[in-house]
Design a protein around this motif. Structure first.
Motif, mmCIF file in Angstrom:
data_model
loop_
_atom_site.group_PDB
_atom_site.id
_atom_site.type_symbol
_atom_site.label_atom_id
_atom_site.label_comp_id
_atom_site.label_asym_id
_atom_site.label_seq_id
_atom_site.Cartn_x
_atom_site.Cartn_y
_atom_site.Cartn_z
ATOM 1 N N TYR A 189 -9.456 -6.582 6.212
ATOM 2 C CA TYR A 189 -9.825 -5.085 5.456
ATOM 3 C C TYR A 189 -9.017 -4.157 5.307
ATOM 4 O O TYR A 189 -8.594 -3.934 5.954
ATOM 5 C CB TYR A 189 -11.628 -5.721 6.339
ATOM 6 C CG TYR A 189 -12.480 -6.322 6.564
ATOM 7 C CD1 TYR A 189 -13.917 -5.964 5.324
ATOM 8 C CD2 TYR A 189 -12.661 -7.222 7.343
ATOM 9 C CE1 TYR A 189 -14.417 -6.602 5.515
ATOM 10 C CE2 TYR A 189 -13.577 -8.062 7.395
ATOM 11 C CZ TYR A 189 -14.296 -7.790 5.566
ATOM 12 O OH TYR A 189 -15.471 -8.533 6.340
ATOM 13 N N VAL A 190 -9.258 -3.907 3.896
ATOM 14 C CA VAL A 190 -8.405 -2.204 4.141
ATOM 15 C C VAL A 190 -8.852 -1.242 3.551
ATOM 16 O O VAL A 190 -9.466 -1.268 2.266
ATOM 17 C CB VAL A 190 -6.916 -3.160 2.912
ATOM 18 C CG1 VAL A 190 -5.792 -1.758 2.572
ATOM 19 C CG2 VAL A 190 -6.365 -3.689 3.352
ATOM 20 N N GLU A 204 -3.281 -8.861 13.008
ATOM 21 C CA GLU A 204 -3.573 -9.048 11.363
ATOM 22 C C GLU A 204 -3.033 -9.935 10.192
ATOM 23 O O GLU A 204 -3.541 -10.759 9.692
ATOM 24 C CB GLU A 204 -3.067 -7.843 10.739
ATOM 25 C CG GLU A 204 -3.555 -7.316 9.390
ATOM 26 C CD GLU A 204 -3.130 -5.885 8.154
ATOM 27 O OE1 GLU A 204 -3.762 -5.139 8.626
ATOM 28 O OE2 GLU A 204 -1.931 -6.100 8.852
ATOM 29 N N HIS A 256 -9.949 -11.854 -3.367
ATOM 30 C CA HIS A 256 -10.575 -10.323 -2.266
ATOM 31 C C HIS A 256 -11.805 -10.336 -2.729
ATOM 32 O O HIS A 256 -12.371 -10.354 -3.856
ATOM 33 C CB HIS A 256 -9.538 -9.578 -3.198
ATOM 34 C CG HIS A 256 -9.542 -9.174 -4.428
ATOM 35 N ND1 HIS A 256 -8.808 -10.693 -5.027
ATOM 36 C CD2 HIS A 256 -9.789 -8.624 -5.392
ATOM 37 C CE1 HIS A 256 -8.446 -9.756 -6.084
ATOM 38 N NE2 HIS A 256 -9.732 -8.995 -6.059
ATOM 39 N N GLN A 263 1.059 -1.073 -0.284
ATOM 40 C CA GLN A 263 -0.054 0.300 -0.002
ATOM 41 C C GLN A 263 0.957 1.317 0.341
ATOM 42 O O GLN A 263 2.085 1.194 0.549
ATOM 43 C CB GLN A 263 -0.832 -0.255 1.128
ATOM 44 C CG GLN A 263 -1.810 1.376 1.368
ATOM 45 C CD GLN A 263 -3.619 0.919 2.177
ATOM 46 O OE1 GLN A 263 -3.161 0.058 3.557
ATOM 47 N NE2 GLN A 263 -4.580 1.565 2.046
ATOM 48 N N ASP A 302 -4.536 6.142 -3.145
ATOM 49 C CA ASP A 302 -3.780 5.385 -2.510
ATOM 50 C C ASP A 302 -3.633 4.159 -4.151
ATOM 51 O O ASP A 302 -4.536 3.822 -4.921
ATOM 52 C CB ASP A 302 -4.524 4.369 -1.683
ATOM 53 C CG ASP A 302 -4.013 4.778 -0.330
ATOM 54 O OD1 ASP A 302 -3.097 6.105 -0.219
ATOM 55 O OD2 ASP A 302 -5.037 5.126 1.012
ATOM 56 N N ALA A 327 -14.872 -1.521 2.641
ATOM 57 C CA ALA A 327 -13.039 -1.223 2.747
ATOM 58 C C ALA A 327 -13.339 -2.342 1.801
ATOM 59 O O ALA A 327 -14.110 -3.633 1.809
ATOM 60 C CB ALA A 327 -12.798 -1.731 3.428
ATOM 61 N N LEU A 380 -3.022 -0.784 -4.027
ATOM 62 C CA LEU A 380 -2.469 -1.677 -3.143
ATOM 63 C C LEU A 380 -2.425 -2.463 -4.276
ATOM 64 O O LEU A 380 -2.641 -2.456 -5.602
ATOM 65 C CB LEU A 380 -4.003 -1.645 -2.630
ATOM 66 C CG LEU A 380 -4.606 -1.185 -2.069
ATOM 67 C CD1 LEU A 380 -6.233 -2.068 -1.010
ATOM 68 C CD2 LEU A 380 -4.021 -0.749 -0.691
ATOM 69 N N PRO A 396 -8.585 1.887 2.015
ATOM 70 C CA PRO A 396 -7.997 2.828 1.377
ATOM 71 C C PRO A 396 -8.346 4.330 0.954
ATOM 72 O O PRO A 396 -10.168 4.732 0.929
ATOM 73 C CB PRO A 396 -7.909 2.134 -0.016
ATOM 74 C CG PRO A 396 -9.288 1.419 -0.507
ATOM 75 C CD PRO A 396 -9.660 1.491 1.246
#
Length: 207
Positions: free
Chosen positions: A168-169, A161, A185, A14, A175, A138, A177, A171
């Motif tokens: 969950y991310v 994590e 995903h 990221q 950003d 996310a 990824l 952004p």
């Protein structure tokens, strides 16, 4: 003596799109995505036929960097990020290199989702985020070993994590990824009341 190690790491990269000095105007990129979506009748028809929420150029436009200079600038920036990710992942590329395979626009309206999937036949996949409204979900990553955990209990709520079964991310605009393309995903429902979530996704291949 007890020795416990973590093995077989799954890397998630990221960074800010501008981290390598990229000259990509965020406003121009967002406007370009919206204009393309409005003009791309083939893409609109594909989304309608497949009951895909919102819009994607995945099945209709394969030459965005050639058609629109802003996407050529974007690819130059992404090339630098993918090279950094490949170095971190300790890839031995030999005489080959990672090059862009495809790139496409995603516009997810309120209530829209993108169900779990992988990106077959690619090495590195990723997304750069153009517009992320308040309430947008996310991106959710799944432990690739999950199907083999036949009798394993769930993890505790506050597990580290690296030991969770789902991560969950959230952004922010600008950003990038990156992950290896086999990592499953999904994008849960866009809970924003009125704004679209806009992103540009891509795959890189090894050749």
């Amino acid at each position: 003596m007890t020795n416990i190690r973590s093995l077989f790491a799954t890397r998630l990269y990221q960074a800010d799109l501008s981290a390598f000095g990229a000259a990509v105007d965020p406003a121009e990129l967002e406007n370009s995505c919206l204009v393309i979506a409005d003009d791309d009748e083939a893409g609109q028809e594909w989304c309608e036929a497949k009951a895909f929420p919102g819009y994607t150029s995945y099945a209709s436009l394969t030459d965005l960097p050639w058609r629109f200079p802003i996407f050529a600038d974007l690819v130059k920036a992404l090339d630098a990020h993918v090279a950094a990710f490949a170095k971190d992942a300790a890839f031995d590329l030999g005489e080959k290199r990672l090059i862009l395979e495809d790139i496409w626009i995603n516009i997810l309206p309120p209530g829209g989702i993108h169900t779990g999937h992988i990106h077959p036949h690619s090495v590195v996949s990723g997304t750069t985020y153009v517009a992320v409204p308040e309430g947008a979900a996310a991106i959710k990553f799944e432990d690739p070993r999950l199907a083999m955990m036949m009798a394993a209990p769930p993890r505790i709520t506050d597990a580290p994590e690296e030991m969770r079964q789902f991560v969950y991310v959230a952004p922010k605009p600008g950003d990038v990824l990156l992950w290896e393309s086999w990592l499953r995903h999904e994008v849960p429902m866009n809970m924003s009341e009125e704004d679209e979530r806009i992103s540009v996704s891509f795959n890189y291949k090894w050749e």
